[in-house]
Design an enzyme around this catalytic site. Sequence first.
Site, PDB file in Angstrom:
ATOM      1  CE  LYS A 112      -1.780  -1.764   3.595  1.00  0.00           C
ATOM      2  NZ  LYS A 112      -2.452  -1.712   5.019  1.00  0.00           N
ATOM      3  CB  THR A 115      -6.203   8.454   8.298  1.00  0.00           C
ATOM      4  OG1 THR A 115      -5.079   8.967   9.089  1.00  0.00           O
ATOM      5  CG2 THR A 115      -6.425   9.567   7.314  1.00  0.00           C
TER       6      THR A 115
END
Length: 577
Positions: free
Chosen positions: A254, A286
């Site tokens: 990622k 987040t």
Amino acid sequence: MLTQASIDGIAAAYSSSALVDLRKFTRLKPPPPPAAAALFLKARTEMGDPLKAEFLQQQGQSNAMADPLLTENPLKQGKKVPCVLSVAGSDSGGGAGIQADMKACAALGVYCTTAITAVTAQNTVGVQGIHCVPEDFVEQQLQSVLSDFDIDVVKTGMLPSSRMVKIVATAVRDYRVRALVVDPVMVATSGDELVGPAILGVLCKELLPLADLVTPNIPEASALIGGKCVSNIPDMREAAAVIHQLGPRYVLVKGGHLTSNDIVDILYDGKDWHELHSLREETHNTHGTGCTLASSIAAELAKGAAMLPAILAAKEYLSIVLKHSKKLMIGKGPQGPLNHLYGLANLVDMTNQMRLNPRDLMLYAVTDSDMNRRWHRSSSEAVRAAVEGGATIVQLREKEAESREFLTDAEACVEVAHQLGVRLLINDRLDIAMACNADGVHLGQSDMPVSVARAILGPKKIIGVSCKTPEQAQEAWKAGADYIGSGGVYPTKTKKDNKTIGLSGLYDVCKGSPLPVVAIGGISAANVEEILRSCPVNLFGVAVVSCLFDQPDIRAATANLHSKILKVFNTQRAEGR
Ligand SMILES: Cc1ncc(COP(=O)(O)OP(=O)(O)O)c(N)n1
Ligand SMILES: Cc1ncsc1CCOP(=O)(O)O
Ligand SMILES: [Mg+2]
């Protein structure tokens, strides 16, 4: 930069040859109904991502519609429920770990079981403490879950000790787990270390070879390849290749830690690399994104998607969640949590905005001016007593009153009902309903046509319609009604010369009505149970006049009827109806 020699070296150090290959047990389910896939393709194509759409079309599958409100929810009675087991740490702040996994799975319509590996004292500021769950107890949790539930996918997160990793690997092997998603959690979003580098060797040797997918972020990818720096997309590709050598079927590196606004994740399957792009959302909320992505992928796999569609759908879900998390104000720290269940809040809003919640039909009190006169009560006194006794909706039915008197009464009754949180409808008279700002009207077959009433009243008011047949109920539905009053079920002195339909007529209306039904006519505490039991589908309550208002104590009579209705509904609910 990574060289081929270093790739080979690391691969050799963590050779997977001695391990059982569980991939042969991976059994993904058949494609979902074409409608869902088509919707998804349409949505994706409209979002300007033809490559992904094309891929999905080739795959011919994915129930991967990211918006739970648009998907057919697989958590349905009578169907095998897709099931994930999350083996992860608890986050006391509720944003990451087990808590994130459970919410993400729930949002995507998948049942999530858990084995908790550690309890963290954590919030939006950081990690204040970690208490590891004893390994034997983690093993016990795994056994409890895997021996009972039909788990489709195991997803691992924080595994704080080497022994814990081994225990998980053994369980995955022993129970022939169908699919394994490994999120190699090491560092929390706050930068606090959750798992030390000591577990890396065992993770690479024991767990990754069993994995269908491993989802490292850049620091984790770097750790997995022996600490080599990963700082750009070519590095990510190389890291994915090295990690793939450790045995997992797919590697997803990622790219969120790189600074670009175009976030690129690299997916590698041993043959092809896919670059998966997404736009960075401008938000501090987040915390838990890694856990959420991995568990969403697990959820999509559990529903039967193939790997790439599952990842695309999970990314889509995550980006929608991030959008819905921007304005969330939770905690004082720099990293707030995600709004995983944004769809549920929308659902709650929708329910609140519904003109009529059918459950409000449960005990429908219909007033009668003659009875009130006989018992020396005003309409509003009668309404108050009925609502205090448990009436869930009220209809003002004045057959004799002059308009002005009716309106005065109606205004007083609306005030009382609204004070007590209950809706009030007016029988027959739209003009009165509008003048007193009632919640709607109840119309008979010879009253004003429903379509005209709807046009006059607008979209916000409730319209109920009396129906003796399923055909009438269907007509009412087409014309814009909200519920059906069906009867008279039994003969009654309250409405003379009214043809009765009996229990079988009521049953037919309930069966054929697209709208919720309330039964009326000759209903009392003595027969309410048999009426409700005779129509288990679509009958949401009973409407009554004399058994409440032709009584010395309206409140007591209503409470008595209320408890009888509740008893039946609770039993029906317990029986799963
Ligand atoms: C809930 C409910 N169902 C049926 C009726 C009967 O309405 P209608 O057929 O218009 O007869 P009248 O009540 O106007 O005599 C009702 N009122 N409420
Ligand atoms: C208004 C109406 N519509 C059909 S039966 C009925 C009267 C119901 O009154 P009761 O509850 O006293 O039988
Ligand atoms: Mg009428």
